[in-house]
Enzyme design. Structure first.
Site, PDB file in Angstrom:
ATOM      1  N   LYS A  22       0.827  -1.209   0.000  1.00  0.00           N
ATOM      2  CA  LYS A  22       0.000   0.000   0.000  1.00  0.00           C
ATOM      3  C   LYS A  22       0.857   1.254   0.000  1.00  0.00           C
ATOM      4  O   LYS A  22       0.619   2.186  -0.778  1.00  0.00           O
ATOM      5  CB  LYS A  22      -0.912   0.013   1.228  1.00  0.00           C
ATOM      6  CG  LYS A  22      -1.715   1.309   1.393  1.00  0.00           C
ATOM      7  CD  LYS A  22      -2.394   1.405   2.734  1.00  0.00           C
ATOM      8  CE  LYS A  22      -1.493   1.926   3.812  1.00  0.00           C
ATOM      9  NZ  LYS A  22      -1.340   3.406   3.789  1.00  0.00           N
ATOM     10  N   ARG A 125       2.740  14.700  12.368  1.00  0.00           N
ATOM     11  CA  ARG A 125       3.185  14.450  10.998  1.00  0.00           C
ATOM     12  C   ARG A 125       3.029  15.687  10.101  1.00  0.00           C
ATOM     13  O   ARG A 125       2.324  15.656   9.083  1.00  0.00           O
ATOM     14  CB  ARG A 125       2.436  13.255  10.395  1.00  0.00           C
ATOM     15  CG  ARG A 125       2.674  11.976  11.166  1.00  0.00           C
ATOM     16  CD  ARG A 125       2.530  10.753  10.299  1.00  0.00           C
ATOM     17  NE  ARG A 125       1.168  10.426   9.963  1.00  0.00           N
ATOM     18  CZ  ARG A 125       0.815   9.347   9.271  1.00  0.00           C
ATOM     19  NH1 ARG A 125       1.720   8.509   8.848  1.00  0.00           N
ATOM     20  NH2 ARG A 125      -0.439   9.106   9.007  1.00  0.00           N
ATOM     21  N   ASP A 310       5.098   0.586  11.901  1.00  0.00           N
ATOM     22  CA  ASP A 310       3.819   0.048  11.444  1.00  0.00           C
ATOM     23  C   ASP A 310       3.589  -1.403  11.878  1.00  0.00           C
ATOM     24  O   ASP A 310       2.528  -1.968  11.599  1.00  0.00           O
ATOM     25  CB  ASP A 310       3.714   0.144   9.915  1.00  0.00           C
ATOM     26  CG  ASP A 310       3.337   1.539   9.452  1.00  0.00           C
ATOM     27  OD1 ASP A 310       3.043   2.395  10.303  1.00  0.00           O
ATOM     28  OD2 ASP A 310       3.336   1.776   8.222  1.00  0.00           O
ATOM     29  N   ARG A 402      -8.333   0.144   4.871  1.00  0.00           N
ATOM     30  CA  ARG A 402      -7.408   1.039   4.183  1.00  0.00           C
ATOM     31  C   ARG A 402      -6.125   0.323   3.776  1.00  0.00           C
ATOM     32  O   ARG A 402      -5.484   0.720   2.797  1.00  0.00           O
ATOM     33  CB  ARG A 402      -7.051   2.233   5.077  1.00  0.00           C
ATOM     34  CG  ARG A 402      -8.166   3.220   5.304  1.00  0.00           C
ATOM     35  CD  ARG A 402      -7.664   4.361   6.157  1.00  0.00           C
ATOM     36  NE  ARG A 402      -6.391   4.867   5.654  1.00  0.00           N
ATOM     37  CZ  ARG A 402      -5.385   5.292   6.408  1.00  0.00           C
ATOM     38  NH1 ARG A 402      -5.494   5.271   7.726  1.00  0.00           N
ATOM     39  NH2 ARG A 402      -4.274   5.729   5.865  1.00  0.00           N
TER      40      ARG A 402
END
Length: 429
Positions: A22, A125, A310, A402
């Protein structure tokens, strides 16, 4: 709003093919703005994030065609001309990476108006580094009413860009903009993630001159135009790592294919340290656990090749039933322990102090209703649910959609008792 229900207790045995990445696919899709010829991306994941970006690219003048080609799932993107340089808030807010259309738009058409992406649940971010890179390349930047107005009517110019901190998104954005700049651009303190190498390979296939991706210094010699190309998206190391953790959590033996074992080596080492067996293969890994309890291990997140932020939530879930106490330090994003309270609803013993979490393993988790707070946190709850007694129901799984393709199907094929409970409609994101 859909939910996912998991009945814990089943071991995982079987094969899981890993999808395209992704985090790479969405930047490769943005590269289609740089040429008037078709860009064909193979090994493409079908995700909410790629769908969101496709919707935005269509608004800008890109035709987006998804199909099953000879190399599997593919997307063909074609922008004969940029019909609009305006990326509105209602589209950009759905996915932060949409902001990376700014550089390609300015590089090709000389101007753009793109919404700032807004806040993020796992940390600030900010896009300051993105804008500083574009300014170094000669773009004039104005901020007004939540939008970035960028202009370079005479084109971008090669420059030296030195990032004060490592940023994957800013490095990718600078690369996307600099390929059409006049002259040579040198990016220093660049991020070294594999997705940057993937972007370099795609851009070079389109006729760009980029070298050094995967190292702290990337050099780009600008060209006048780019052509179309065909490029295969790199395997998703986060999906690969997630299923590796799931296999270690539930026990059994799972073979992960269509992947590259070196992309998750830092995780594999930690899984072995905990007591799981990891066998590297030519196209992935085999993860095995015979049912014995895992041992607690410590970890600290770091840029690649370190332990990926992640994968931190998934590994925390794994440690909730390990023998002993583990310390998990998050160094990439602030506020990325929001999954901890939800894991505690399942009976986990976790305490968080600033950027460190202490996880004291318990003998048994108990199923409960929990809520996903972000993409990676959502799948950590699924992993915990694989071993929790009874049923675990995870809500707000639009986060999960997502970034994970056909998760219920892939886990179910290996014996997991997992099902989707359909809701009344799509959530407002």
């Amino acid at each position: 709003m859909d939910r996912i229900a998991i009945t814990g207790g089943a071991q995982l045995n079987g094969v899981i093919p890993v999808s395209g990445a992704k985090n790479s696919a969405i930047k490769l899709m943005a590269a289609s703005l740089l040429t008037d010829e078709p860009l064909r991306l193979t090994n493409m994941p079908r995700l909410a994030d790629t769908r969101f970006l496709g919707k935005l690219l269509t608004r800008l003048g890109v035709s987006v065609t998804e199909s099953d080609g000879p190399d599997g799932q593919q997307t063909i993107l074609h922008a004969p001309e940029i019909t609009s340089g305006f990326a509105p808030y209602d589209l950009v807010r759905q996915m932060r990476a949409s902001f990376n259309v700014l550089g390609p738009l300015v590089a090709r058409s000389g101007q753009a108006k793109v919404s700032l992406p807004g806040g993020c649940t796992i940390g600030a971010r900010p896009v300051d580094l993105h804008l500083q890179a574009l300014e170094a390349l000669g773009a004039k930047i104005d901020l007004h009413e939540g939008y970035v107005y960028a202009q370079a009517p005479r084109g971008l110019k090669g420059a030296e860009i030195s990032f004060p901190i490592v940023s994957v998104g800013a490095t990718e954005h600078a690369m996307l903009a600099a390929v059409l700049a006049d002259g040579v651009t040198v990016i220093k303190n660049a991020a070294c993630e594999p997705e940057l190498v993937d972007l370099q390979e795609c851009l070079n296939a389109m006729g760009a001159k980029v070298e050094g991706a995967g190292t702290p210094t990337v050099t780009i010699t600008g060209v006048a135009r780019l052509n179309g190309a065909t490029h295969s998206v790199i395997p998703d190391r986060i999906e690969m790592g997630t299923y590796a953790v799931a296999a270690a959590m539930a026990g059994g033996e799972v073979r992960l294919t269509k992947a590259r074992p070196e992309l998750i080596e830092s995780l594999s080492v930690k899984l072995e340290e905990a007591g799981a067996t990891v066998v590297r293969t030519e196209d992935g890994v085999i993860v095995k656990r015979n049912g014995s309890r895992l041992n607690a291990v410590d970890l600290e997140t770091a840029p690649f090749p370190g332990f990926a932020t992640d994968l931190q939530a998934q590994f925390m879930a794994l440690m909730t039933t390990a023998n002993g106490e583990s310390r998990i330090r998050e160094t990439i994003f602030e506020n990325r322990f929001m999954h901890a309270p939800e894991l505690m609803r399942l009976g986990a013993d976790i305490s968080v102090h600033g950027g460190e979490a202490r996880v004291r393993g318990v003998a048994q988790l108990e199923g409960a209703e929990v809520m996903a707070t972000d993409l990676r946190a959502s799948v950590s709850l699924v992993i915990a649910g694989l071993v929790a007694r009874g049923e675990t129901v995870v809500s707000r799984i639009y986060h999960l959609d997502r970034g994970f393709e056909r998760l219920e199907e892939k886990l179910g094929a290996c014996g997991a008792q997992v099902r989707r409970i359909k809701g009344d409609g799509e959530p407002e994101l």
